[in-house]
Write a protein that holds these residues in place. Structure first.
Motif: not given
Length: 307
Positions: A11-17, A228-237, A276-282
């Protein structure tokens, strides 16, 4: 069958990878692209499903990270030998039109027609004979739509019943399409030879919104989503900005939509660049909806009818 892949998850801007959030759907040999941020056509080429076969582009809203890949993609389609008999349809809220008009400055002459179909919340469109598109609500700082793509399934045809009624085989197709037929002087109705309604396939795409009950109602319309494909902009509050109100969802809020709508599977996407690693918040999502994954660029699935 409905094939789905994520071309990007940022979201917002592309990153490497990690390209900007975009989804590609394949059904019946045609492709349907949801959003087209900067670099989307590079991800399209990497996926290898083809570019010329894009039938329609569904834009959620006019923010740069969802539309700035369009100039290059329109020109690439021109270089693919797409011609006058291969129109491109672009769906989106009316506020997208000025963006499309400005983009044509970069691509003023195209060998194929481009049609813009404006959509409002609640609109329903038969995109093809076997694909229905529904426009749903969001709560964002510009007009923005969520989308539901639905592939209906015909009731099962009862061959034994049709034979017992003496219906010739060449009339079966008409009955399956919902038409009545005559066998001699007797009228045969579709319900005479068709079984009960069957569950279709449904994909829901939600981005750039805060959580609302309207989202849940939209996601569960007709039937629960298979995906369901949904944005998850933030891993937590803790990631949510404190100095301004940004209408985006956390992993937990996206999971709440999935759980309340009865979804089978949740893909999280549209991640903040700070993750950097969204899976940390899954686990923040899985505590609410166990069948959630932190999707990555290239995540792919084939959805099939249930038997």
């Amino acid at each position: 069958m409905l094939d789905v892949t994520l071309l990007g998850t940022s979201g917002t801007l592309p990153l490497p990878g990690r390209y900007l959030s975009s989804a590609l759907i394949r059904i019946g040999g045609k492709l349907f692209l949801i959003d087209c941020g900067e670099g989307t056509q590079v991800a399209l080429r990497a996926k290898g499903w083809g570019i010329r076969r894009i039938d329609s582009i569904l834009l959620t809203h006019s923010h740069a990270d969802h539309v700035l890949g369009l100039p290059g993609l329109l020109l690439t389609l021109a270089f693919s030998q797409r011609g006058a008999e291969e129109p491109l349809r672009i769906f989106g809220p009316p506020s997208v039109l000025p963006v499309l008009e400005s983009i044509r400055v970069f691509a003023p002459r195209l060998p194929y027609p481009v049609y813009f179909i404006p959509l409002e919340v609640g609109d329903e469109v038969d995109v093809t004979d076997n694909l229905k598109l529904f426009a749903g609500p969001t709560e964002h700082d510009v007009p923005c739509l969520s989308y539901s793509l639905y592939v209906p399934r015909s009731p099962k045809f009862d061959v034994e019943r049709a034979n017992s009624l003496g219906v010739p085989r060449d009339l079966w197709g008409r009955l399956q399409r919902g038409e009545s037929v005559f066998v001699g002087e007797r009228e045969i109705q579709p319900q005479d030879v068709l079984g009960p309604p069957r569950k279709g396939l449904k994909l829901v795409f939600i981005t750039d919104t805060r959580f609302t009950e309207d989202l849940v109602s939209f996601a569960s319309k007709i039937q629960p989503p298979d995906l369901l494909i949904s944005e998850g902009m933030y891993g937590d509050e803790s990631m949510r900005p404190k100095d301004w109100d940004v209408p985006h969802m956390t992993f937990a809020e996206a999971a709440k939509v999935a759980s309340a709508s009865g979804a089978r599977l949740l893909w999280l996407t549209h991640y903040s660049p700070m993750m950097a690693d969204p899976s940390r918040y899954i686990e923040n999502a899985r505590r609410i909806f166990p069948n959630a994954i932190a999707a990555q660029d290239g995540t792919e699935i084939s959805l099939s009818y249930e038997d």
